[in-house]
Write an enzyme that holds these catalytic residues in place. Structure first.
Site, PDB file in Angstrom:
ATOM      1  N   ASP A 154      -9.936  -0.610  -0.736  1.00 35.23           N
ATOM      2  CA  ASP A 154      -9.064  -1.304   0.228  1.00 35.23           C
ATOM      3  C   ASP A 154      -7.935  -1.965  -0.559  1.00 35.23           C
ATOM      4  O   ASP A 154      -7.973  -2.044  -1.798  1.00 35.23           O
ATOM      5  CB  ASP A 154      -9.862  -2.359   1.019  1.00 35.23           C
ATOM      6  CG  ASP A 154      -9.020  -3.088   2.067  1.00 35.23           C
ATOM      7  OD1 ASP A 154      -8.079  -2.471   2.626  1.00 35.23           O
ATOM      8  OD2 ASP A 154      -9.279  -4.277   2.339  1.00 35.23           O
ATOM      9  N   SER A 155      -6.966  -2.501   0.184  1.00 36.75           N
ATOM     10  CA  SER A 155      -5.877  -3.235  -0.463  1.00 36.75           C
ATOM     11  C   SER A 155      -6.351  -4.595  -0.969  1.00 36.75           C
ATOM     12  O   SER A 155      -5.707  -5.199  -1.819  1.00 36.75           O
ATOM     13  CB  SER A 155      -4.756  -3.461   0.549  1.00 36.75           C
ATOM     14  OG  SER A 155      -5.283  -4.182   1.663  1.00 36.75           O
TER      15      SER A 155
ATOM     16  N   TYR B 150      -0.798  -4.236   2.115  1.00 42.46           N
ATOM     17  CA  TYR B 150      -0.247  -2.904   2.395  1.00 42.46           C
ATOM     18  C   TYR B 150       0.633  -2.929   3.657  1.00 42.46           C
ATOM     19  O   TYR B 150       1.560  -2.139   3.790  1.00 42.46           O
ATOM     20  CB  TYR B 150      -1.380  -1.891   2.591  1.00 42.46           C
ATOM     21  CG  TYR B 150      -1.945  -1.309   1.312  1.00 42.46           C
ATOM     22  CD1 TYR B 150      -1.623  -1.811   0.053  1.00 42.46           C
ATOM     23  CD2 TYR B 150      -2.821  -0.223   1.374  1.00 42.46           C
ATOM     24  CE1 TYR B 150      -2.161  -1.262  -1.099  1.00 42.46           C
ATOM     25  CE2 TYR B 150      -3.356   0.344   0.227  1.00 42.46           C
ATOM     26  CZ  TYR B 150      -3.031  -0.182  -1.014  1.00 42.46           C
ATOM     27  OH  TYR B 150      -3.563   0.379  -2.145  1.00 42.46           O
ATOM     28  N   GLY B 151       0.269  -3.800   4.586  1.00 46.32           N
ATOM     29  CA  GLY B 151       1.015  -3.867   5.853  1.00 46.32           C
ATOM     30  C   GLY B 151       2.485  -4.192   5.672  1.00 46.32           C
ATOM     31  O   GLY B 151       3.287  -3.987   6.580  1.00 46.32           O
TER      32      GLY B 151
ATOM     33  N   CYS C 142      -9.529   0.998   4.764  1.00 40.21           N
ATOM     34  CA  CYS C 142      -8.232   0.372   5.067  1.00 40.21           C
ATOM     35  C   CYS C 142      -7.510   1.246   6.094  1.00 40.21           C
ATOM     36  O   CYS C 142      -7.205   2.409   5.814  1.00 40.21           O
ATOM     37  CB  CYS C 142      -7.406   0.289   3.789  1.00 40.21           C
ATOM     38  SG  CYS C 142      -5.737  -0.329   4.049  1.00 40.21           S
ATOM     39  N   ASN C 143      -7.246   0.680   7.271  1.00 40.00           N
ATOM     40  CA  ASN C 143      -6.527   1.424   8.308  1.00 40.00           C
ATOM     41  C   ASN C 143      -5.082   1.700   7.901  1.00 40.00           C
ATOM     42  O   ASN C 143      -4.548   2.780   8.168  1.00 40.00           O
ATOM     43  CB  ASN C 143      -6.488   0.615   9.609  1.00 40.00           C
ATOM     44  CG  ASN C 143      -7.852   0.388  10.216  1.00 40.00           C
ATOM     45  OD1 ASN C 143      -8.244   1.065  11.155  1.00 40.00           O
ATOM     46  ND2 ASN C 143      -8.610  -0.568   9.693  1.00 40.00           N
ATOM     47  N   THR C 144      -4.458   0.710   7.263  1.00 37.62           N
ATOM     48  CA  THR C 144      -3.036   0.836   6.926  1.00 37.62           C
ATOM     49  C   THR C 144      -2.810   2.017   5.988  1.00 37.62           C
ATOM     50  O   THR C 144      -1.812   2.730   6.099  1.00 37.62           O
ATOM     51  CB  THR C 144      -2.541  -0.480   6.273  1.00 37.62           C
ATOM     52  OG1 THR C 144      -3.008  -1.567   7.066  1.00 37.62           O
ATOM     53  CG2 THR C 144      -1.035  -0.536   6.189  1.00 37.62           C
TER      54      THR C 144
ATOM     55  N   CYS D 230      -7.998  -3.422  11.460  1.00 33.23           N
ATOM     56  CA  CYS D 230      -7.728  -3.796  10.067  1.00 33.23           C
ATOM     57  C   CYS D 230      -9.048  -4.342   9.556  1.00 33.23           C
ATOM     58  O   CYS D 230      -9.662  -5.198  10.203  1.00 33.23           O
ATOM     59  CB  CYS D 230      -6.635  -4.856   9.991  1.00 33.23           C
ATOM     60  SG  CYS D 230      -6.441  -5.563   8.327  1.00 33.23           S
TER      61      CYS D 230
HETATM   62  N1  DGL Z   1      -7.430  -4.031   5.203  1.00 33.84           N
HETATM   63  C1  DGL Z   1      -6.279  -3.281   5.503  1.00 33.84           C
HETATM   64  C2  DGL Z   1      -6.425  -2.493   6.816  1.00 33.84           C
HETATM   65  O1  DGL Z   1      -7.524  -2.162   7.232  1.00 33.84           O
HETATM   66  C3  DGL Z   1      -4.890  -3.841   5.429  1.00 33.84           C
HETATM   67  C4  DGL Z   1      -4.506  -5.182   4.984  1.00 33.84           C
HETATM   68  C5  DGL Z   1      -3.148  -5.143   4.278  1.00 33.84           C
HETATM   69  O2  DGL Z   1      -3.170  -4.888   3.076  1.00 33.84           O
HETATM   70  O3  DGL Z   1      -2.109  -5.338   4.924  1.00 33.84           O
HETATM   71  O4  DGL Z   1      -5.472  -2.137   7.432  1.00 33.84           O
END
Ligand code: DGL
Length: 272
Positions: A22-23, A54-55, A86-88, A199
């Site tokens: 993940d980020s 990451y967003g 991580c979705n992003t 997220c």
């Molecule tokens: N945990 C990450 C997600 O599921 C993103 C958080 C980020 O780095 O902005 O999207």
């Protein structure tokens, strides 16, 4: 991207190696479920905190960062399975990763299908990062699997950082969290009854989200489903003996997590 597919040695131990990425610390919510589902697996958790959040990055920046980094991590950890928690990132990079590397991958994408199926009012919100809600992938997912629901996409710019601060034990005000989730709640004939946590950082705040919601909703956390899919891809466990404890690595080079951060996730059994 015409990259050659690269092959790496697979783990031959009784404890299949899983890389969870993940980020930042949000992927711990996924790691927790994977450890429960597959206690025989040896998990390595990697947070790209040098590039967090990451967003706030462009699509090209995320692809350019994550694809080669995952290649380096595969070479380093020789995992049987890589979970992009991580979705992003997942809403962008899964095709690139599968085209570049031969290990199995599981991604994390907004759980619009179970949300649509369980919503009674047919009014659902998807709460993700600004990046995730903008993605063509996310919009297609909702069009294909929204099951006739009225779906609001809500991008929360600061919630991942607030979740990390709260996890570190820093004070995070109710107002800041309430402002980020407010656009998820639509009143009227069709009141929102389901919010997708799109997220992996957001389940870190679940108690606060429940307390601050203007009315009760069903919060959908995809982590158990990701863990089930990971377990399925690994196949039957080869060993009944406990796997080594998860390891933690940060791209910033910061030291390992303090035990009191990890304890709520893994009980007292994981050392920092
Ligand atoms: N945990 C990450 C997600 O599921 C993103 C958080 C980020 O780095 O902005 O999207």
């Amino acid at each position: 991207m015409a990259k050659p597919r690269r092959r790496y040695n697979r783990s031959v131990s009784d404890h299949p190696a899983i890389l969870v990425f993940d980020s930042g610390l949000g992927g711990l919510t996924v790691l927790r479920e994977i450890v429960k589902a597959r206690p025989d697996a040896a998990c390595a958790y990697v947070a790209d905190d040098a590039f967090f959040p990451y967003g706030h990055h462009t699509e090209d920046e995320i692809i350019g960062r994550v694809v080669p980094l995952i290649g380096e991590l595969i070479a380093q950890h020789a995992p049987r399975l890589v979970v992009i928690a991580c979705n992003t990132a997942s809403t962008l990079v899964m095709t690139h990763l599968r085209a570049s590397y031969t290990v199995s991958f599981v991604g994390t994408v907004p759980a619009s299908k179970p949300a649509g199926a369980s919503s009674k009012t047919k009014r659902v919100s998807v709460l993700g990062t600004k990046g995730t809600v903008k993605r063509e992938y996310t919009q297609r997912l909702i069009a294909d699997f929204g099951q006739g629901c009225d779906v609001s996409l809500v991008g929360a710019a600061d919630l991942p950082s607030l979740a990390e601060a709260a996890l570190r034990g820093e004070p995070v005000g109710d107002d800041a969290i309430a402002a980020e989730i407010a656009p998820c709640f639509h009143d009227g004939d069709m009141r929102t009854d389901t919010v997708v946590l799109a997220c992996t950082h957001f389940p870190l705040l679940l108690d606060r989200l429940i307390a601050l919601a203007p009315w009760p909703v069903n919060w959908i956390d995809p982590a158990p489903a990701i863990a089930r899919r990971s377990a399925e891809l690994l196949g039957p466990a080869a060993s009944a003996t406990a796997a080594p404890q998860p390891t933690f690595q940060f791209t910033s080079g910061r030291p390992a997590l303090a035990h009191d951060i990890l304890a709520p996730f893994f009980g007292m059994h994981v050392s920092a």
